[in-house]
Design a protein around this motif. Sequence first.
Motif, PDB file in Angstrom:
ATOM      1  N   GLY A  84       1.111  60.935  61.026  1.00  0.00           N
ATOM      2  CA  GLY A  84      -0.067  61.402  60.534  1.00  0.00           C
ATOM      3  C   GLY A  84      -0.364  60.991  59.146  1.00  0.00           C
ATOM      4  N   LEU A  85      -1.490  60.641  59.005  1.00  0.00           N
ATOM      5  CA  LEU A  85      -1.931  60.236  57.774  1.00  0.00           C
ATOM      6  C   LEU A  85      -1.403  60.931  56.516  1.00  0.00           C
ATOM      7  CD1 LEU A  85      -5.783  59.304  58.577  1.00  0.00           C
ATOM      8  CD2 LEU A  85      -3.754  57.636  58.286  1.00  0.00           C
ATOM      9  N   ALA A  86      -1.361  62.387  56.515  1.00  0.00           N
ATOM     10  CA  ALA A  86      -0.767  62.977  55.624  1.00  0.00           C
ATOM     11  C   ALA A  86       0.723  62.889  55.299  1.00  0.00           C
ATOM     12  CB  ALA A  86      -0.892  64.577  55.927  1.00  0.00           C
ATOM     13  N   GLU A  87       1.486  62.271  56.335  1.00  0.00           N
ATOM     14  CA  GLU A  87       2.875  62.115  56.119  1.00  0.00           C
ATOM     15  C   GLU A  87       2.946  60.692  55.632  1.00  0.00           C
ATOM     16  OE1 GLU A  87       3.621  62.633  60.203  1.00  0.00           O
ATOM     17  OE2 GLU A  87       4.404  64.719  59.791  1.00  0.00           O
ATOM     18  N   ILE A  88       2.239  59.594  55.637  1.00  0.00           N
ATOM     19  CA  ILE A  88       2.404  58.180  55.450  1.00  0.00           C
ATOM     20  C   ILE A  88       2.580  58.083  53.805  1.00  0.00           C
ATOM     21  CG2 ILE A  88       1.356  55.958  55.403  1.00  0.00           C
ATOM     22  CD1 ILE A  88       0.690  56.474  58.380  1.00  0.00           C
ATOM     23  N   VAL A  89       1.902  58.889  53.233  1.00  0.00           N
ATOM     24  CA  VAL A  89       2.024  58.643  51.575  1.00  0.00           C
ATOM     25  C   VAL A  89       3.509  58.906  51.273  1.00  0.00           C
ATOM     26  CG1 VAL A  89       1.241  59.360  49.183  1.00  0.00           C
ATOM     27  CG2 VAL A  89      -0.484  58.314  50.927  1.00  0.00           C
ATOM     28  N   PRO A  90       3.789  60.295  51.399  1.00  0.00           N
ATOM     29  CA  PRO A  90       5.010  60.454  50.903  1.00  0.00           C
ATOM     30  C   PRO A  90       6.283  59.690  51.418  1.00  0.00           C
ATOM     31  CG  PRO A  90       4.004  62.674  51.723  1.00  0.00           C
ATOM     32  CD  PRO A  90       3.174  61.181  52.038  1.00  0.00           C
ATOM     33  N   ALA A  91       6.053  58.977  52.708  1.00  0.00           N
ATOM     34  CA  ALA A  91       6.980  58.241  53.413  1.00  0.00           C
ATOM     35  C   ALA A  91       6.862  56.919  52.732  1.00  0.00           C
ATOM     36  CB  ALA A  91       6.700  58.036  54.803  1.00  0.00           C
ATOM     37  N   GLY A  92       5.676  56.502  52.379  1.00  0.00           N
ATOM     38  CA  GLY A  92       5.627  55.433  51.653  1.00  0.00           C
ATOM     39  C   GLY A  92       6.087  55.178  50.277  1.00  0.00           C
ATOM     40  N   LEU A  93       5.961  56.380  49.732  1.00  0.00           N
ATOM     41  CA  LEU A  93       6.545  56.574  48.197  1.00  0.00           C
ATOM     42  C   LEU A  93       8.287  56.478  48.156  1.00  0.00           C
ATOM     43  CD1 LEU A  93       4.140  59.245  46.761  1.00  0.00           C
ATOM     44  CD2 LEU A  93       4.356  56.676  45.977  1.00  0.00           C
ATOM     45  N   CYS A  94       8.683  57.255  49.275  1.00  0.00           N
ATOM     46  CA  CYS A  94      10.304  57.011  49.634  1.00  0.00           C
ATOM     47  C   CYS A  94      10.521  55.596  49.792  1.00  0.00           C
ATOM     48  CB  CYS A  94      10.606  57.986  50.699  1.00  0.00           C
ATOM     49  SG  CYS A  94      10.405  59.642  50.384  1.00  0.00           S
ATOM     50  N   VAL A  95       9.852  54.967  50.601  1.00  0.00           N
ATOM     51  CA  VAL A  95      10.213  53.430  50.957  1.00  0.00           C
ATOM     52  C   VAL A  95      10.166  52.627  49.672  1.00  0.00           C
ATOM     53  CG1 VAL A  95       9.368  51.517  51.961  1.00  0.00           C
ATOM     54  CG2 VAL A  95       9.635  53.566  53.281  1.00  0.00           C
ATOM     55  N   ASN A  96       9.133  52.990  48.736  1.00  0.00           N
ATOM     56  CA  ASN A  96       8.713  52.274  47.636  1.00  0.00           C
ATOM     57  C   ASN A  96      10.028  52.579  46.480  1.00  0.00           C
ATOM     58  OD1 ASN A  96       7.227  50.876  45.617  1.00  0.00           O
ATOM     59  ND2 ASN A  96       7.273  52.877  44.614  1.00  0.00           N
ATOM     60  N   GLU A  97      10.461  53.844  46.454  1.00  0.00           N
ATOM     61  CA  GLU A  97      11.571  54.201  45.636  1.00  0.00           C
ATOM     62  C   GLU A  97      12.985  53.362  46.020  1.00  0.00           C
ATOM     63  OE1 GLU A  97      11.567  56.043  42.706  1.00  0.00           O
ATOM     64  OE2 GLU A  97       9.496  55.792  42.702  1.00  0.00           O
ATOM     65  N   LEU A  98      13.062  53.431  47.449  1.00  0.00           N
ATOM     66  CA  LEU A  98      14.440  53.355  47.999  1.00  0.00           C
ATOM     67  C   LEU A  98      14.554  51.215  47.671  1.00  0.00           C
ATOM     68  CD1 LEU A  98      14.375  54.920  51.371  1.00  0.00           C
ATOM     69  CD2 LEU A  98      16.261  55.127  49.190  1.00  0.00           C
TER      70      LEU A  98
END
Length: 108
Positions: free
Chosen positions: A87-101
């Motif tokens: 869902g679009l609301a889930e992608i930003v937090p997931a993307g931020l996690c990928v970015n941090e990792l």
Amino acid sequence: MSLIHALLGMAMRKTSNEEAARHFRSTRSRVRAIAQFHSMARQDDAESPASADAGPYFKDLVNEIERLRATHGRVRVELAAEGVRHGLAEIVPAGLCVNELVQNAFEH
């Protein structure tokens, strides 16, 4: 988002404090991740407004981090995220996690 990214870049280049520069870099990276999502969501919106394929977004995000870190092929990130729909609301937090990792992996 581009303006915020540019302003953070200007502030980062003006500081002589390495810790402050690291914080600016980290914040710029997060802003870029969110901006990439918004760009992807606009393109995907016509096809499926409720969800989007996260794979291309994550790959673009990782490729941009590799480019900015200028690893010149010395370090390569492999990402298996094809066909992952969120869902679009889930992608930003997931993307931020990928970015941090990925950022942390490059830094440490």
